[in-house]
Write a protein that holds these residues in place. Structure first.
Motif, PDB file in Angstrom:
ATOM      1  N   HIS A  92      15.726   3.576   2.315  1.00  0.00           N
ATOM      2  CA  HIS A  92      15.666   2.720   1.122  1.00  0.00           C
ATOM      3  C   HIS A  92      14.223   2.518   0.671  1.00  0.00           C
ATOM      4  O   HIS A  92      13.926   2.601  -0.531  1.00  0.00           O
ATOM      5  N   PHE A  93      13.325   2.259   1.607  1.00  0.00           N
ATOM      6  CA  PHE A  93      11.926   2.071   1.232  1.00  0.00           C
ATOM      7  C   PHE A  93      11.334   3.356   0.653  1.00  0.00           C
ATOM      8  O   PHE A  93      10.490   3.300  -0.247  1.00  0.00           O
ATOM      9  N   GLN A  95       0.837  -1.202   0.000  1.00  0.00           N
ATOM     10  CA  GLN A  95       0.000   0.000   0.000  1.00  0.00           C
ATOM     11  C   GLN A  95       0.873   1.253   0.000  1.00  0.00           C
ATOM     12  O   GLN A  95       0.552   2.243  -0.661  1.00  0.00           O
ATOM     13  N   TYR A  96       1.986   1.179   0.686  1.00  0.00           N
ATOM     14  CA  TYR A  96       2.924   2.299   0.769  1.00  0.00           C
ATOM     15  C   TYR A  96       3.497   2.663  -0.597  1.00  0.00           C
ATOM     16  O   TYR A  96       3.833   3.826  -0.856  1.00  0.00           O
ATOM     17  N   GLN A  97       3.591   1.676  -1.507  1.00  0.00           N
ATOM     18  CA  GLN A  97       4.186   1.921  -2.819  1.00  0.00           C
ATOM     19  C   GLN A  97       3.254   2.670  -3.768  1.00  0.00           C
ATOM     20  O   GLN A  97       3.698   3.184  -4.793  1.00  0.00           O
ATOM     21  N   SER A  98       1.979   2.747  -3.430  1.00  0.00           N
ATOM     22  CA  SER A  98       1.026   3.413  -4.306  1.00  0.00           C
ATOM     23  C   SER A  98       1.264   4.915  -4.344  1.00  0.00           C
ATOM     24  O   SER A  98       1.561   5.543  -3.320  1.00  0.00           O
ATOM     25  N   THR A 120       3.628   7.761   6.029  1.00  0.00           N
ATOM     26  CA  THR A 120       4.883   7.090   6.380  1.00  0.00           C
ATOM     27  C   THR A 120       4.668   5.580   6.405  1.00  0.00           C
ATOM     28  O   THR A 120       3.534   5.103   6.508  1.00  0.00           O
ATOM     29  N   LEU A 121       5.763   4.860   6.328  1.00  0.00           N
ATOM     30  CA  LEU A 121       5.702   3.404   6.356  1.00  0.00           C
ATOM     31  C   LEU A 121       5.854   2.922   7.795  1.00  0.00           C
ATOM     32  O   LEU A 121       6.882   3.158   8.434  1.00  0.00           O
ATOM     33  N   PHE A 155       7.659  -5.009  12.617  1.00  0.00           N
ATOM     34  CA  PHE A 155       9.066  -4.884  12.242  1.00  0.00           C
ATOM     35  C   PHE A 155       9.610  -3.499  12.579  1.00  0.00           C
ATOM     36  O   PHE A 155       8.997  -2.485  12.241  1.00  0.00           O
ATOM     37  N   VAL A 156      10.749  -3.496  13.236  1.00  0.00           N
ATOM     38  CA  VAL A 156      11.455  -2.230  13.452  1.00  0.00           C
ATOM     39  C   VAL A 156      12.271  -1.949  12.199  1.00  0.00           C
ATOM     40  O   VAL A 156      12.566  -2.861  11.420  1.00  0.00           O
ATOM     41  N   MET A 157      12.632  -0.684  11.994  1.00  0.00           N
ATOM     42  CA  MET A 157      13.411  -0.317  10.823  1.00  0.00           C
ATOM     43  C   MET A 157      14.532   0.633  11.219  1.00  0.00           C
ATOM     44  O   MET A 157      14.330   1.536  12.037  1.00  0.00           O
ATOM     45  N   SER A 158      15.693   0.435  10.624  1.00  0.00           N
ATOM     46  CA  SER A 158      16.805   1.354  10.825  1.00  0.00           C
ATOM     47  C   SER A 158      16.575   2.592   9.968  1.00  0.00           C
ATOM     48  O   SER A 158      15.704   2.599   9.087  1.00  0.00           O
TER      49      SER A 158
END
Length: 215
Positions: free
Chosen positions: A85-86, A61-64, A70-71, A76-79
């Motif tokens: 990158h996302f 959905q975030y790619q739309s 925000t993602l 999941f945690v993210m650095s």
């Protein structure tokens, strides 16, 4: 002049078709759902299939282009580099979606003009272009997908943030490289199918024109 116009239209249509294939593949969640079982993602990560699907759905959905938030994947945690990158991936997909619309609109206008004049050569050219490009790419990818995967990322991205560490960005554990290979295969198949259909339409139109001339 018509020949040059046909080439321009064929190139625009080829770009449009490739963008369409990418968009369909990215948002075709069923491919990933299949791979959850086929690639044993749930078993390898220790996460339930429902949790994996929930987080993947959020990522897609975030790619739309219509989603500008925000993602945030709940499990999941993210650095910082992973999040960047996302964001970069999202920009790439947004460009692809915009390119699809722009080339589609321009192609649509040109196709309408050609059909009014009963000019169908662009169909033949498009089928050749759109088959040729994935055929060449497919050849090199088939030789060494891992190397092609790295080369692709080095071309598209200007940093190494795509190289994830599962300890800081555990989301990478649910996105195995084999899944991306399946995505590439689906893109190629879609492009080839559309190309074959366009060539079939061209041949049918040519037969009709020849029959009308003979009669």
């Amino acid at each position: 002049m018509n020949r040059k116009k046909d080439i321009v239209l064929a190139l625009l249509l080829t770009i449009c078709i490739i963008c369409l294939a990418v968009i369909v593949t990215v948002f075709f969640k069923q491919l990933y759902y299949f791979d959850i079982d086929y690639l044993h993602i749930a078993k390898n990560t220790g996460l339930s299939k429902e949790v994996i699907k929930q987080n993947y759905d959020i990522l897609i959905q975030y790619q739309s282009i219509f989603y500008q938030g925000t993602l945030n994947m709940p499990n999941f945690v993210m650095s910082t580099t992973g999040r960047i990158h996302f964001e970069e991936v999202k920009r790439v997909f947004e460009v692809i979606q915009i390119t699809f619309v722009v080339t589609g609109v321009i192609s649509g206008i040109m196709i309408y003009q050609n059909l009014k004049q009963k000019e169908y050569r662009f169909l033949q050219l498009t089928s050749f272009f759109s088959v040729g490009i994935p055929a060449i790419l497919g050849f090199f990818v088939a030789l060494d997908f891992d190397k092609a995967f790295v080369i692709f990322h080095n071309i598209v991205f200007r940093n190494n943030y795509w190289i994830f560490d599962y300890t800081t960005d555990p989301v990478i554990t649910i996105l195995p490289e084999s899944f991306f290979m399946h995505c590439f295969m689906m893109i190629i198949i879609i492009v080839i199918v559309i190309s074959v259909i366009m060539y079939w339409i061209y041949k049918k139109k040519r037969i009709v024109i020849l029959e009308s001339v003979v009669n």
